[in-house]
Design a protein around this motif. Structure first.
Motif: not given
Lengths: 194, 194
Positions: B117, B122, B172-176, B120, B166-170
């Motif tokens: 899993l 932020h 990661y499976q989840i960004s919070l 990210f 860096w920081g690109y949503a795709k």
């Protein structure tokens, strides 16, 4: 945890973001407004009116004046008017009460509201290509081409009207990969955060 | 829902990603390996060894040969060796059993594992600037400068070794957004997805 009255969902084409929005709204017992619906309301309620107002204005200013591109050298385009009317529709819907809003840069339009949960739903190309064939059927163009084309259009639209980078995690409070996590898990997580 | 044995956490400096990782690991009853710990293990176990190997190699190839920058014209740098040894440490830790790994591009290194899993964490500048003063204390540079400087370094490191934005949503499976959602909510969501 802060109280969220409104959930905005931005989504990649084919990621199931609209389905997630609808299921979430159903489970929360609040209305769900998607892109098409908002466009329809805007067209019925304000698009004609905005055109009338345009004719009455000698020099576009404010939101219109701030826009700039080659074909805008002679003033705002029809898209600009539709954007402004949609913007007003979204602000009014948000005023009316708790809801889920899918698409139309609602996250950006409602960015000053503290009670907004902003979500982005994405998935890899294969998941989305498979899904659009199941949901929307076959077309002449390959599903991969259709997904890429829509991605480009959404990114351009979003960037033009919001000046935010499409798909950038920091634009949203939560970003979810619906392909990896599953649509139901996405609904459950957003429901939990509401 | 798929089974996740390993959680990788990438995070912006000051977002509380490491704290979230530790709490999550504690609640799941699995070990948590953070950046510092991985660097330490790598230095102890393999860095010296890698230097020896370097002296024995006449022409760098494979991962080393693929790297390129001005100061790499004469072969891989110390950072490149450390990266490779860290990469091996992370692969070995992942083999050993379920765990939480914070930082060091573990998401990228473990990208071919289906049981991972990838998250990210932020938060906005203000939240992070306030937090680093509380956690790490005052420094000569303003907290905002310290956050921006670390952001630049992490983005550059990530980009150089992974070629991912860096920081690109795709990615990661989840960004919070830990600032908007709260650290505890982040822990709870990740735990639910495990």
């Amino acid at each position: 945890m802060k109280k969220n009255r409104i959930v905005t969902i931005s989504r990649e084409f084919g990621s199931g973001g609209r389905t997630i929005g609808r299921k979430l709204a159903e489970e929360l017992g609040v209305p769900c407004y998607d892109s098409e619906l908002i466009g329809e309301i805007a067209r019925e309620s304000g698009f004609a009116e905005a055109h009338v107002r345009r004719a009455e204005e000698s020099s576009p200013s404010g939101w219109a004046g701030a826009l700039f591109s080659t074909n805008r050298a002679f003033g705002p385009t029809n898209e600009d008017y539709l954007w402004e009317v949609q913007r007003r529709v979204i602000l009014e819907l948000a005023e009316k009460g708790p809801c889920v809003i899918v698409g139309r840069c609602a996250d950006y339009i409602l960015r000053d509201r503290a009670d907004c949960l902003t979500a982005f739903i994405h998935a890899d190309l294969k998941f989305r290509a498979d899904r659009i064939v199941r949901v929307y059927g076959e077309r002449e163009a390959s599903p991969e081409e259709r997904v890429r084309d829509k991605d480009r259009r959404r990114a351009a639209y979003h960037r033009f009207y919001t000046d935010m980078k499409w798909g950038y995690a920091k634009n949203y409070q939560i970003s979810l990969d619906s392909g990896a996590l599953g649509l139901d898990a996405c609904v459950a997580i957003l429901k939990r955060l509401y």
